[in-house]
Motif scaffolding. Structure first.
Motif, PDB file in Angstrom:
ATOM      1  N   CYS A  39      -0.675  17.205   4.270  1.00 26.37           N
ATOM      2  CA  CYS A  39      -0.982  16.064   3.382  1.00 26.37           C
ATOM      3  C   CYS A  39      -0.173  16.163   2.079  1.00 26.37           C
ATOM      4  CB  CYS A  39      -2.480  15.978   3.097  1.00 26.37           C
ATOM      5  SG  CYS A  39      -3.152  17.352   2.186  1.00 26.37           S
ATOM      6  N   SER A  40       0.042  15.021   1.441  1.00 25.75           N
ATOM      7  CA  SER A  40       0.905  14.986   0.256  1.00 25.75           C
ATOM      8  C   SER A  40       0.085  15.062  -1.034  1.00 25.75           C
ATOM      9  CB  SER A  40       1.725  13.691   0.255  1.00 25.75           C
ATOM     10  OG  SER A  40       0.891  12.596  -0.067  1.00 25.75           O
ATOM     11  N   ILE A  41       0.729  15.498  -2.097  1.00 28.14           N
ATOM     12  CA  ILE A  41       0.060  15.548  -3.400  1.00 28.14           C
ATOM     13  C   ILE A  41      -0.309  14.128  -3.846  1.00 28.14           C
ATOM     14  CG2 ILE A  41       0.369  16.094  -5.853  1.00 28.14           C
ATOM     15  CD1 ILE A  41      -0.086  18.605  -4.201  1.00 28.14           C
ATOM     16  N   GLY A  69      -0.256  10.033   5.585  1.00 25.94           N
ATOM     17  CA  GLY A  69      -1.076   9.292   6.552  1.00 25.94           C
ATOM     18  C   GLY A  69      -2.170  10.134   7.200  1.00 25.94           C
ATOM     19  N   THR A  70      -2.655  11.161   6.496  1.00 27.25           N
ATOM     20  CA  THR A  70      -3.738  11.980   7.055  1.00 27.25           C
ATOM     21  C   THR A  70      -5.110  11.541   6.543  1.00 27.25           C
ATOM     22  OG1 THR A  70      -3.740  13.642   5.292  1.00 27.25           O
ATOM     23  CG2 THR A  70      -2.214  14.008   7.126  1.00 27.25           C
ATOM     24  N   GLY A  71      -5.157  10.478   5.761  1.00 25.36           N
ATOM     25  CA  GLY A  71      -6.425  10.009   5.191  1.00 25.36           C
ATOM     26  C   GLY A  71      -7.445   9.714   6.287  1.00 25.36           C
ATOM     27  N   SER A 123      -8.289  20.968   4.183  1.00 24.30           N
ATOM     28  CA  SER A 123      -7.943  21.630   5.454  1.00 24.30           C
ATOM     29  C   SER A 123      -6.624  21.099   6.000  1.00 24.30           C
ATOM     30  CB  SER A 123      -9.047  21.404   6.481  1.00 24.30           C
ATOM     31  OG  SER A 123     -10.256  21.893   5.993  1.00 24.30           O
ATOM     32  N   SER A 124      -6.242  19.916   5.557  1.00 29.84           N
ATOM     33  CA  SER A 124      -4.979  19.298   5.996  1.00 29.84           C
ATOM     34  C   SER A 124      -3.813  19.717   5.105  1.00 29.84           C
ATOM     35  CB  SER A 124      -5.143  17.780   5.932  1.00 29.84           C
ATOM     36  OG  SER A 124      -5.620  17.404   4.637  1.00 29.84           O
ATOM     37  N   GLN A 125      -3.973  20.765   4.319  1.00 28.73           N
ATOM     38  CA  GLN A 125      -3.010  21.065   3.260  1.00 28.73           C
ATOM     39  C   GLN A 125      -1.587  21.342   3.749  1.00 28.73           C
ATOM     40  OE1 GLN A 125      -4.968  25.379   2.704  1.00 28.73           O
ATOM     41  NE2 GLN A 125      -3.757  24.760   0.985  1.00 28.73           N
ATOM     42  N   VAL A 162       0.856  -1.187   0.000  1.00 27.93           N
ATOM     43  CA  VAL A 162       0.000   0.000   0.000  1.00 27.93           C
ATOM     44  C   VAL A 162       0.890   1.235   0.000  1.00 27.93           C
ATOM     45  CG1 VAL A 162      -0.245  -0.022   2.543  1.00 27.93           C
ATOM     46  CG2 VAL A 162      -1.897   1.234   1.175  1.00 27.93           C
ATOM     47  N   ALA A 163       0.540   2.202  -0.856  1.00 26.32           N
ATOM     48  CA  ALA A 163       1.281   3.465  -0.869  1.00 26.32           C
ATOM     49  C   ALA A 163       0.840   4.293   0.326  1.00 26.32           C
ATOM     50  CB  ALA A 163       0.977   4.229  -2.162  1.00 26.32           C
ATOM     51  N   ARG A 164       1.754   5.107   0.825  1.00 27.40           N
ATOM     52  CA  ARG A 164       1.405   6.016   1.913  1.00 27.40           C
ATOM     53  C   ARG A 164       2.053   7.368   1.660  1.00 27.40           C
ATOM     54  NH1 ARG A 164       0.067   5.339   7.715  1.00 27.40           N
ATOM     55  NH2 ARG A 164       0.824   7.158   8.816  1.00 27.40           N
TER      56      ARG A 164
HETATM   57  C1  LIG Z   1      -7.591  17.483  10.098  1.00 29.80           C
HETATM   58  C2  LIG Z   1      -7.845  16.912   8.733  1.00 29.80           C
HETATM   59  C3  LIG Z   1      -8.516  17.680   7.789  1.00 29.80           C
HETATM   60  C4  LIG Z   1      -8.778  17.163   6.513  1.00 29.80           C
HETATM   61  N1  LIG Z   1      -9.427  17.951   5.605  1.00 29.80           N
HETATM   62  C5  LIG Z   1      -9.647  17.481   4.362  1.00 29.80           C
HETATM   63  C6  LIG Z   1     -10.309  18.301   3.384  1.00 29.80           C
HETATM   64  O1  LIG Z   1     -10.677  19.451   3.631  1.00 29.80           O
HETATM   65  N2  LIG Z   1     -10.517  17.766   2.163  1.00 29.80           N
HETATM   66  C7  LIG Z   1     -10.096  16.508   1.840  1.00 29.80           C
HETATM   67  O2  LIG Z   1     -10.319  16.085   0.708  1.00 29.80           O
HETATM   68  N3  LIG Z   1      -9.487  15.716   2.743  1.00 29.80           N
HETATM   69  C8  LIG Z   1      -9.238  16.166   3.981  1.00 29.80           C
HETATM   70  N4  LIG Z   1      -8.603  15.369   4.903  1.00 29.80           N
HETATM   71  C9  LIG Z   1      -8.224  13.992   4.523  1.00 29.80           C
HETATM   72  C10 LIG Z   1      -6.774  13.807   3.995  1.00 29.80           C
HETATM   73  O3  LIG Z   1      -5.931  14.848   4.436  1.00 29.80           O
HETATM   74  C11 LIG Z   1      -6.766  13.718   2.475  1.00 29.80           C
HETATM   75  O4  LIG Z   1      -7.460  12.559   2.063  1.00 29.80           O
HETATM   76  C12 LIG Z   1      -5.351  13.698   1.856  1.00 29.80           C
HETATM   77  O5  LIG Z   1      -5.424  13.745   0.461  1.00 29.80           O
HETATM   78  C13 LIG Z   1      -4.548  12.465   2.254  1.00 29.80           C
HETATM   79  O6  LIG Z   1      -3.206  12.701   1.890  1.00 29.80           O
HETATM   80  P1  LIG Z   1      -2.035  11.883   2.581  1.00 29.80           P
HETATM   81  O7  LIG Z   1      -0.772  12.298   1.955  1.00 29.80           O
HETATM   82  O8  LIG Z   1      -2.098  12.001   4.043  1.00 29.80           O
HETATM   83  O9  LIG Z   1      -2.409  10.403   2.115  1.00 29.80           O
HETATM   84  P2  LIG Z   1      -2.458   9.044   2.941  1.00 29.80           P
HETATM   85  O10 LIG Z   1      -3.420   9.139   4.054  1.00 29.80           O
HETATM   86  O11 LIG Z   1      -1.076   8.627   3.274  1.00 29.80           O
HETATM   87  O12 LIG Z   1      -3.025   8.068   1.830  1.00 29.80           O
HETATM   88  C14 LIG Z   1      -4.328   8.253   1.317  1.00 29.80           C
HETATM   89  C15 LIG Z   1      -4.559   7.286   0.153  1.00 29.80           C
HETATM   90  O13 LIG Z   1      -3.698   7.645  -0.906  1.00 29.80           O
HETATM   91  C16 LIG Z   1      -2.947   6.518  -1.357  1.00 29.80           C
HETATM   92  N5  LIG Z   1      -1.676   7.076  -1.837  1.00 29.80           N
HETATM   93  C17 LIG Z   1      -0.835   7.905  -1.180  1.00 29.80           C
HETATM   94  N6  LIG Z   1       0.176   8.251  -1.973  1.00 29.80           N
HETATM   95  C18 LIG Z   1      -0.016   7.638  -3.164  1.00 29.80           C
HETATM   96  C19 LIG Z   1       0.687   7.590  -4.398  1.00 29.80           C
HETATM   97  N7  LIG Z   1       1.813   8.269  -4.581  1.00 29.80           N
HETATM   98  N8  LIG Z   1       0.178   6.842  -5.401  1.00 29.80           N
HETATM   99  C20 LIG Z   1      -0.973   6.140  -5.253  1.00 29.80           C
HETATM  100  N9  LIG Z   1      -1.677   6.141  -4.111  1.00 29.80           N
HETATM  101  C21 LIG Z   1      -1.208   6.883  -3.086  1.00 29.80           C
HETATM  102  C22 LIG Z   1      -2.849   5.636  -0.136  1.00 29.80           C
HETATM  103  O14 LIG Z   1      -2.626   4.284  -0.496  1.00 29.80           O
HETATM  104  C23 LIG Z   1      -4.210   5.830   0.478  1.00 29.80           C
HETATM  105  O15 LIG Z   1      -5.153   4.996  -0.143  1.00 29.80           O
HETATM  106  C24 LIG Z   1      -8.343  15.856   6.187  1.00 29.80           C
HETATM  107  C25 LIG Z   1      -7.655  15.093   7.139  1.00 29.80           C
HETATM  108  C26 LIG Z   1      -7.421  15.606   8.389  1.00 29.80           C
HETATM  109  C27 LIG Z   1      -6.681  14.753   9.385  1.00 29.80           C
END
Ligand SMILES: Cc1cc2nc3c(=O)[nH]c(=O)nc-3n(C[C@H](O)[C@H](O)[C@H](O)COP(=O)(O)OP(=O)(O)OC[C@H]3O[C@@H](n4cnc5c(N)ncnc54)[C@H](O)[C@@H]3O)c2cc1C
Length: 481
Positions: A137-139, A71-73, A132-134, A66-68
């Protein structure tokens, strides 16, 4: 995991291999901490070639991965498979190219969302999708979840801003889909990959569209006695033909939490509306006047327009901190994410209030009111026996309500682990079969984030078509969700 395989992984990523139990705990869940699974190992590659080499080993040995990102998902998307590994993209965090004349930026997947805007802001550009997690959170995660944010009402979700991707497929091969141009012949493969929640492979290079900063931005804050009044104002604003950059609503519980956390100076009211307009100065000034009149007609008893950029930032800080701020008013909470037609807001909110009272659990509401994307936050106390299960059940029943009103079980947080059993309440079998065909075309072995999104596992060799119940199911002994 066999030591020969770990040795092989180590030969690819060197120091970027984690196997120690205490370190692995960091990767056992995402921001939805209700689901936890320990991976066998975590790998932190630093290049596309390393990602390919790791996935080739997984493909040969049939190891799920699983890609990560960060981890804010919030749907358990990055939850590992207990037999498999986590591939963290955190070390692939370089902005590779800034092409201002064509308004494109090329990034590695581990780049943090807000860093893209930071890099181009001085040149008058920004990257529009703003979860909101911008700041964390990663692209790559945004791409996988097709993330949204307050400004997606006007600018569109992540899918509108991703033009090209390099993807390592689950057999380790590398494909380039889309590109810098706005359109490409053939199937819209970037469109398929965005929102696929890590089930089709790993994105290692992403081409983004950036947009020009508007001449003027004005943000209004309006206090109403009830969410119904504020909801009516939202409908009136849209019906008047305006498309604000953002329209956000918070109810009283959410206001209390945000105030306790970041002291944004919000009025103590039944519902708060944030309306942001952007564009040419004359247009914004004219339309803001109109928005103020509409809010007052709908019952707003306090209306404030931020007078400086600093004031505007404080207004947004309260809204953006609202999820995390729930910890100030409740030991535990579940963030839900559903969509309804905007016009159904009053009925749905009234029904949520009734359900919350009947269950004896408080529900705070924070949402992207302009596009009907609700975020009910179900508050509970894990220490009280049974309350977590009741909170989860209530949150799922709220999603059922969204579906009943013609909406969706997710607007931006994805299906992941949490909502996969809801997919069959929203889609018919032929729809799910079609999605499986796409999945199987990319990942016939089901190694890339297996067990997510789909309500039940299905092998790619399994025939599609109408679902045939298992004899145990027919006998009423077992049930598929
Ligand atoms: C306080 C808070 C506020 C938030 N607000 C919002 C909001 O306003 N809007 C919103 O949409 N979300 C929001 N989120 C949710 C979250 O931040 C988003 O879903 C964000 O895009 C997840 O990014 P991440 O880098 O943490 O991904 P992760 O949680 O690490 O992974 C999310 C998913 O992406 C996959 N993934 C990750 N990287 C890759 C890659 N390179 N290739 C393929 N798959 C990949 C993972 O396998 C997983 O399924 C919020 C979360 C929190 C905790």
């Amino acid at each position: 995991m066999q030591s020969r395989i770990l040795d092989e992984f180590r030969s690819v990523v060197s120091q970027g291999l984690i196997t120690g139990e205490s370190q692995l705990h960091t990767y056992e869940c995402d921001a939805l901490t209700n689901f936890r699974v320990m991976p066998q190992a975590v790998l932190l590659p630093t290049s596309t070639e390393q990602v390919q080499a790791v996935i080739r080993i997984c493909s040969r040995e049939k190891i799920p991965f699983v890609a990560r990102g960060s981890g804010t998902g919030l749907s358990g998307g990055a939850l590992p498979d207990g037999r498999g590994i986590v591939i963290s993209l955190a070390r692939m965090n370089r902005i590779l190219e800034v092409d201002l004349p064509n308004a494109r930026v090329v990034v590695e997947p581990g780049v943090i969302n807000s860093e893209v805007t930071q890099r181009v802001a001085a040149h008058g550009y920004f990257y529009a999708p703003d979860p909101s997690s911008q700041s964390v959170c990663s692209i790559g995660g945004n791409v996988a979840e097709n993330s949204g944010g307050a400004h997606c009402l006007k600018y569109g979700f992540t899918t509108t801003h991703v033009l090209g991707l390099d993807v390592v497929l689950p057999d380790g091969s590398l494909v380039h889909i889309g590109g810098k141009a706005s359109d490409h012949p053939g199937y819209d493969l970037p469109g398929i990959f965005v929102g696929s929640e890590g089930t089709l492979g790993i994105a290692t290079r992403i081409t983004l569209r950036i947009v020009k900063k508007p001449e003027v931005i004005q943000t209004l804050l309006a206090a109403f006695n009830s969410t119904n009044e504020a909801g009516a104002a939202v409908s009136e604003i849209i019906a008047a033909g305006m498309l604000p950059a953002a329209i956000e609503m918070m109810d009283n519980l959410a206001i209390q939490a945000a105030e306790a956390s970041v002291h944004a100076g919000y009025p103590d009211c039944g519902a708060l509306l944030l309306v942001e307009l952007d564009g040419p100065s004359a247009e914004v000034v004219y339309l803001m006047d109109h928005v103020i009149k509409i809010c007052k007609q709908c019952g707003a008893w306090e209306v404030r327009v931020a007078q400086s950029e600093a004031e505007r930032m404080v207004v947004w800080k309260g809204r953006k901190a609202a999820f995390a701020a729930m910890g100030r008013i409740s030991p535990n909470y579940i963030v839900q994410d559903g969509v309804i037609p905007r016009t159904a807001l009053p009925q749905v909110l009234t029904e949520i209030e009734r359900m919350s009272a009947a269950e004896g659990l408080r529900v705070a509401n924070v949402f992207h009111a302009g596009d009907g994307n609700l975020h009910p936050l179900v508050l509970y106390d894990r220490r009280i026996a049974g309350q977590e299960d009741r909170a989860f059940e209530l949150s799922i029943n709220i999603l059922r309500l969204c579906v009943k009103f013609g909406g969706s079980i997710t607007g931006e947080h994805g299906v992941g682990e949490e909502k996969k059993m809801m997919m069959s309440e929203m889609f018919a079998e032929p729809d799910l079969d079609t999605m499986q065909l796409v999945r199987c075309a990319f990942d016939p072995e089901q190694l890339s984030n297996p067990g997510k999104v789909f309500p039940r596992p299905r092998l790619c060799a399994e025939k599609t078509g109408p679902y045939e119940p298992h004899p145990l199911e027919q006998a009423g002994v077992a049930q598929f969700f």
